[in-house]
Design a protein around this motif. Structure first.
Motif, PDB file in Angstrom:
ATOM      1  N   TYR A 141      38.301  39.188  10.695  1.00 42.36           N
ATOM      2  CA  TYR A 141      37.529  39.910  11.689  1.00 42.36           C
ATOM      3  C   TYR A 141      37.756  39.283  13.053  1.00 42.36           C
ATOM      4  O   TYR A 141      38.278  38.178  13.165  1.00 42.36           O
ATOM      5  N   ASP A 169      29.619  50.756  21.508  1.00 40.62           N
ATOM      6  CA  ASP A 169      31.055  50.734  21.259  1.00 40.62           C
ATOM      7  C   ASP A 169      31.490  52.170  21.027  1.00 40.62           C
ATOM      8  O   ASP A 169      31.151  52.776  20.020  1.00 40.62           O
ATOM      9  N   ASP A 186      35.746  38.580  16.837  1.00 33.26           N
ATOM     10  CA  ASP A 186      34.441  38.460  17.484  1.00 33.26           C
ATOM     11  C   ASP A 186      34.634  38.333  18.990  1.00 33.26           C
ATOM     12  O   ASP A 186      35.549  37.650  19.425  1.00 33.26           O
ATOM     13  N   ASP A 244      21.607  46.365  25.849  1.00 34.82           N
ATOM     14  CA  ASP A 244      22.168  47.356  24.933  1.00 34.82           C
ATOM     15  C   ASP A 244      23.688  47.290  24.997  1.00 34.82           C
ATOM     16  O   ASP A 244      24.265  46.920  26.021  1.00 34.82           O
ATOM     17  N   TYR A 252      27.995  48.182  28.230  1.00 29.89           N
ATOM     18  CA  TYR A 252      26.917  47.209  28.020  1.00 29.89           C
ATOM     19  C   TYR A 252      26.039  47.115  29.249  1.00 29.89           C
ATOM     20  O   TYR A 252      26.442  47.481  30.351  1.00 29.89           O
ATOM     21  N   LYS A 261      36.269  49.842  15.058  1.00 26.30           N
ATOM     22  CA  LYS A 261      34.995  50.042  15.746  1.00 26.30           C
ATOM     23  C   LYS A 261      34.190  48.779  15.499  1.00 26.30           C
ATOM     24  O   LYS A 261      34.136  48.274  14.383  1.00 26.30           O
ATOM     25  N   THR A 262      33.598  48.248  16.554  1.00 23.43           N
ATOM     26  CA  THR A 262      32.860  47.000  16.407  1.00 23.43           C
ATOM     27  C   THR A 262      31.414  47.268  16.008  1.00 23.43           C
ATOM     28  O   THR A 262      30.918  48.382  16.090  1.00 23.43           O
ATOM     29  N   LYS A 263      30.750  46.220  15.608  1.00 25.85           N
ATOM     30  CA  LYS A 263      29.336  46.267  15.269  1.00 25.85           C
ATOM     31  C   LYS A 263      28.586  45.476  16.330  1.00 25.85           C
ATOM     32  O   LYS A 263      28.873  44.298  16.540  1.00 25.85           O
ATOM     33  N   ALA A 264      27.663  46.114  17.025  1.00 26.56           N
ATOM     34  CA  ALA A 264      26.891  45.437  18.068  1.00 26.56           C
ATOM     35  C   ALA A 264      25.821  44.562  17.428  1.00 26.56           C
ATOM     36  O   ALA A 264      25.152  44.969  16.481  1.00 26.56           O
ATOM     37  N   MET A 265      25.669  43.366  17.968  1.00 25.02           N
ATOM     38  CA  MET A 265      24.630  42.448  17.511  1.00 25.02           C
ATOM     39  C   MET A 265      23.869  41.975  18.742  1.00 25.02           C
ATOM     40  O   MET A 265      24.448  41.355  19.629  1.00 25.02           O
TER      41      MET A 265
END
Length: 118
Positions: free
Chosen positions: A30, A95, A32, A92, A109, A81-85
């Motif tokens: 992955y 993606d 980051d 906010d 963002y 596609k990313t995962k927002a954390m």
């Protein structure tokens, strides 16, 4: 092997030898990336990006990162596609994935800030 960071037409702007990563001597599972804002304890956090309280999903109103590209071991683009954390609700992230055109992979963002943490 080394891990490269490339920036647009500037080419490689940074790199890291694989020896400094315990689990990345071969390939990655992955990718980051992220950002953060900072203030001292008990001081409200600052705005991020354009400072909009809620994103408009519009590059003329929201801060963004565009043309995000992930390359595999053969230097082929991988569209992901990313995962927002997020750790506070004052910010906010959206993606959009690969939207084509000049933006390609687009991430918006921002946020008004005002979070008081410790």
């Amino acid at each position: 092997m080394r891990w490269n960071l490339e920036f647009g037409d500037h080419g490689v702007v940074g790199w890291w030898p694989d020896a400094i990563f315990n689990d990345l001597a071969g390939m990655a599972d992955y990718v980051d990336w992220g950002g953060q804002v900072f203030t001292p304890t008990n001081i409200p956090s600052p705005p991020m990006g354009s400072g909009n309280a809620k994103l408009y999903d519009d590059t003329s109103k929201d801060a963004c990162c565009e043309q995000i590209t992930i390359l595999d071991e053969n230097s082929r683009e991988q569209h992901i596609k990313t995962k927002a954390m997020l750790d506070v609700i004052q910010y906010d992230v959206i993606d959009e994935g690969n939207v084509g055109g000049p933006y390609q992979h687009l991430v918006l963002y921002g946020g008004a800030g005002g979070h008081i943490g410790n």
